[in-house]
Write a protein that holds these residues in place. Sequence first.
Motif, short mmCIF file in Angstrom:
data_model
loop_
_atom_site.label_atom_id
_atom_site.label_comp_id
_atom_site.label_asym_id
_atom_site.label_seq_id
_atom_site.Cartn_x
_atom_site.Cartn_y
_atom_site.Cartn_z
N UNK A 207 81.70 -41.42 3.09
CA UNK A 207 82.24 -42.66 2.53
C UNK A 207 83.21 -42.41 1.37
N UNK A 208 82.89 -41.43 0.52
CA UNK A 208 83.76 -41.12 -0.62
C UNK A 208 85.10 -40.57 -0.15
N UNK A 209 85.05 -39.67 0.83
CA UNK A 209 86.28 -39.09 1.36
C UNK A 209 87.14 -40.14 2.04
N UNK A 210 86.50 -41.03 2.82
CA UNK A 210 87.24 -42.07 3.53
C UNK A 210 87.91 -43.03 2.56
N UNK A 211 87.19 -43.40 1.50
CA UNK A 211 87.79 -44.31 0.52
C UNK A 211 88.98 -43.65 -0.18
N UNK A 212 88.83 -42.37 -0.50
CA UNK A 212 89.94 -41.66 -1.16
C UNK A 212 91.14 -41.55 -0.23
N UNK A 213 90.91 -41.16 1.02
CA UNK A 213 92.02 -40.98 1.96
C UNK A 213 92.67 -42.32 2.29
N UNK A 214 91.89 -43.34 2.52
CA UNK A 214 92.45 -44.64 2.84
C UNK A 214 93.29 -45.19 1.71
N UNK A 215 92.80 -45.08 0.48
CA UNK A 215 93.56 -45.56 -0.67
C UNK A 215 94.81 -44.71 -0.88
N UNK A 216 94.69 -43.41 -0.66
CA UNK A 216 95.85 -42.53 -0.79
C UNK A 216 96.94 -42.91 0.21
N UNK A 217 96.55 -43.13 1.46
CA UNK A 217 97.53 -43.49 2.47
C UNK A 217 98.16 -44.85 2.19
N UNK A 218 97.35 -45.79 1.69
CA UNK A 218 97.87 -47.10 1.34
C UNK A 218 98.91 -46.98 0.22
#
Length: 270
Positions: A207-218
């Motif tokens: 969950x932590x990695x997904x939130x970081x990657x999703x926010x980074x891509x956004x």
Amino acid sequence: MPSDTYSSSMLQTYSVRTAANTSAYFVPRIKPDMNILDIGCGPGSITLDLAALVPQGTITGIDCSITAIDSAQNLTQKRQVKNASFKVADVLNLPFEDETFDIVCAHQVLIHLPNETPRVGAVEGLKEMRRVCKPGGLVCARECDWRSAVIHPPVPEVLEAMKLVEGLTALKRTSPYGGMARSWAESAGFKAADIEASAAAVYYTSPEEARWWGETMAQRLEQGSSLDKGIKEGLISQDQRDTLPLGWRKWSEQSDALFSMTDVQIVCKK
């Protein structure tokens, strides 16, 4: 030519790269007295890790972005590294003499070099890397292959964002297909027997990695020029300017969010 194409979100993404998570495929071949050239060094996090492995040698990092080089120089001062230097330069026209370095390495650089018919950008980049490499030295590259992307759950806006990247890539005439790395190396003059290829998966699953990657891509969409270019070229609508970044954030909050992509790694002996 020098440029300032890196947004703050891109530099933040690149800053989490280390020698351990990007360069393990060639690190065992490094000797303490080697001279290394790091192509497309970004903010210098990989470069400075490699510097610690050549205490009797040197490492030089180059990047086309002035902002990236400034960040790398600041990080060098912060870490008090003495055997690393950085300069703005172009991989297609390296400002070094022939046969200067023991190892010439690049991480996610070749896939961004434009093709100018009949020349393939990645091949031209490898030719320059080979030129400045000493006989018996190594040219190393790790490049992702966008065809290998796995995104779950398939949030529509995220898939549309990936299509936008593919469309812009086609317009820029680059080749985001690391699976071609061995072929590129052969075309650049390396013998097939002197090219070693391997692969590694990059993935974000917790969950932590997904939130970081999703926010980074956004943020990369919001801070970069992709949305404006996509609208101008008719690849996306005006409404998608807001919905595509929101799609990445929506994906990042899913309990089963998973992103993975394959990187292909080559080690070429000159």
